[in-house]
Design an enzyme around this catalytic site. Sequence first.
Site, short mmCIF file in Angstrom:
data_model
loop_
_atom_site.label_atom_id
_atom_site.label_comp_id
_atom_site.label_asym_id
_atom_site.label_seq_id
_atom_site.Cartn_x
_atom_site.Cartn_y
_atom_site.Cartn_z
N ASP A 34 36.75 -16.31 -4.25
CA ASP A 34 35.56 -16.67 -5.62
C ASP A 34 35.96 -15.81 -6.47
OD1 ASP A 34 32.63 -15.68 -7.13
OD2 ASP A 34 32.21 -15.49 -4.33
N HIS A 49 32.85 -19.81 -9.36
CA HIS A 49 32.87 -18.98 -8.78
C HIS A 49 34.47 -18.79 -8.28
CE1 HIS A 49 29.16 -16.53 -7.93
NE2 HIS A 49 28.71 -17.37 -7.95
N GLU A 104 25.46 -21.39 -8.35
CA GLU A 104 25.70 -20.97 -9.40
C GLU A 104 26.89 -21.59 -10.29
OE1 GLU A 104 24.09 -16.35 -7.55
OE2 GLU A 104 26.07 -16.61 -7.59
C1 TNX Z 1 24.32 -14.30 -4.46
S1 TNX Z 1 24.09 -16.01 -2.31
C2 TNX Z 1 25.29 -15.51 -4.54
C3 TNX Z 1 26.62 -14.26 -4.32
C4 TNX Z 1 26.29 -13.11 -4.74
C5 TNX Z 1 25.32 -12.36 -3.83
C6 TNX Z 1 24.96 -11.01 -4.01
C7 TNX Z 1 25.59 -16.91 -3.49
C8 TNX Z 1 25.15 -18.63 -2.68
N1 TNX Z 1 25.55 -16.71 -4.09
O1 TNX Z 1 27.67 -14.60 -5.29
O2 TNX Z 1 27.70 -11.80 -3.66
O3 TNX Z 1 24.28 -12.73 -4.69
O4 TNX Z 1 23.75 -10.83 -2.96
#
Ligand code: TNX
Length: 768
Positions: free
Chosen positions: A198, A267, A331
Amino acid sequence: MKNIIFAVIGIVTLSLFSCQKSMQTADYQVVPLPKEINLNDEKPFILDKNTVVTYSKSQAELVKEAEFLADYFEDILGFRLNVICTEDEIDNSIRLESTQSFSEAYQIIVTEHFIKLSASTSAGIFYGIQTLRKSLPVGGKASKIAFPAGIINDWPRFGYRGMHLDVSRYFFPIDSVKVYIDAMALHNLNRFHIHITDDQGWRIEIKKYPKLTEIGAWRSGTLIGKTMAFDTIRHGGFYTQEELKDLVKYAADRNITIIPEIDLPGHMLAALASYPELGCTGGPYEVWRQWGVSEDVICAGNEEAMQFLEDVLLEVMDIFPSEYIHIGGDEVPRDRWQQCPKCQAKIKELGIKGDDKHSAEDYLQSYVMSRMEQFVESHGRHIIGWDEMLDGELAPNATVMSWRGSTGGYKAAKMHHNVIMTPNDYLYFDYYQSLDTESEPEAGGGYNSVKKVYSLEPIPEGLTEDEEKYILGPQANLWTEYSSEFNVLLYRMLPRIGALAEVQWCNPEQKDYDDFVKREYRLTKLYDLYHWRYAHHIFDIDVKITPNVQDGVLDVTMSKQVDGKIMYSIDNQRFVEYVEPLKIDKNSHLEAYVLYPDGTSGRCFRTDFEFSKASMKPISLKDQPHRNYAYDGARTLIDGLHGGSNYRSGRWIGWYGKNLDATIDLQEVTEIREVKFNLLINMKDWIFNAKSVKVLVSDDGKNFNEIASQDFDLLPADYASSYFPVEIAFEPVNTRFVELIVEPYDCPEGHSGYGYPAWIFVDEIEVY
Ligand code: TNX
């Protein structure tokens, strides 16, 4: 002579007594609960030091499971059973046997002479062993265990029973990860999703790209708590390929498949910091010291970057034999791609066009995901991706991990794609598990209690029977932005993983929360044995405080879910046992806890009751609080209870874009001279102080006169307190009805909510 007789009787009774003490009974009411437990009236099987564990020569591979059984039993009983390979059905044995039946299922037959555990796969034998292990009494150090006679038939509801761990935000040594796997095995889980890369750290050795671990595995500092300040402590670490191969075997021995996740194309800051040429801007980049979503992602228009991803996946597939490889996809901001000539050229080259649903960059993301899927498929594996994969064109064979609630899972199943359900509103174990957040290890936010986890039905409503088959199973995720210590990880996982295990293993009609809590309490004795930290809330006292407007008192009822006594004290007097609801009518301090049969006690509940002339008086609201923050509604404002700084504790209620307009009926004409209350302040979450406050009075509840008002400036951005106290004093007046109107601000310029209303939160209205 008489003395001798007494002495003999004494010895006989003593030995009878000690004999009974050394015998304890196994209890098959374990977590997860087996599908069928049919006990009979036959004599029990008595396990003692002479009991042996046997398997047949033709099934020599069962020696591994036999040794697991001997190890697990030794942990609890303090003595080791001999493991023997034999064709004979020996008396006083636990026999392991492979049969032909549905995989992962097992059967346990208990008779006076033997226990026979049979299954068609080693996984089935392993789960049978877990059930036997969990049925043992823990802590008694008995030398004999009576196993009630009968038959247990058991099999899981879902074939995919997952648990995730983020080792990027914080690195955990391989031995800690093994303990995590041990805890999964105890609960019959079979998939371990390790989020191994990440923005904040690259944790897997990749031979072709050594800088990933030389540079990408280390960051120079970390955000401190919820501030905007950083520490300067270097944090990091990574696993070598050898260590990971060993971990794969460790997990496989416990029937757990490890699914690695290389989160791409977002990420990826740790990779970009190592190889800046893979990003759209060329950097420089740093391994991120903060949390959130970075705009810097892999350049989708750079062939070299695509090659990099494939090279990484190739080495990953070499380490992890799993059928599934997780490639992330969550994301991914489009900002860089929009500006990047290479990405725009790629969009042209591929003939990608945006439409009314999705932008060209959304489809560029689909291109990356599909291309990686093809690569993984060409090596005989399949991909899993986060539900963002649905925002564009879904890669043809992808399995979707539904995390933003259950909608993604529903959509994907309708499209006949496999689904793993990890809805954040039930299965994010990084969220708080108690509303009393001030007593908890700090978490990012959110709230998933054990009960909430337990209540999940993982198959989304509205699917046909055929579509339901695409739901492979549920998984809980444990992100680690706020869990730097391993024992905090365990605390977040236990006992929520017990609830998860029943969601994964049991049929819906078998589920019973109250019964689960009792069985889970027994299981915590094993957690204690292994020194695993766990959360205790569900075994603690539950206190309900209800304003009783009719009698003008607070009704306080206390309950518990497990055996024991409830003890309480008022105003620091001696603790006494609770027998019936308390009626509180004056300022006081309450403490209460559960005293368990073994003499230990649960968490102590403490609260202060502070009464004013408004307490327990009828109250009405013109506009109801927002449904997300309504809790017990208006009565929260007159219950004598103050909230802490957490506006989600249930002691605050909140209004959005509306006035708080409350009328309190003092029930008789009363002299009053002051109205007081606190506003909660949390500007980051759009909660501000009020623009104005008005106090009105009336004798008939219809015609009101304003007797006092005050305007307030909006608080400055650096206001440090969580509270804004309001005290409106006025000339004493005799009245029966008091109306309070609190008007909110809008979010100011420069704030993320600019242009939208601000929230107001109030916990208690006091009238003197
Ligand atoms: C969302 S769940 C994210 C993570 C974070 C998390 C914290 C996901 C696919 N992405 O990068 O750590 O929320 O709750």
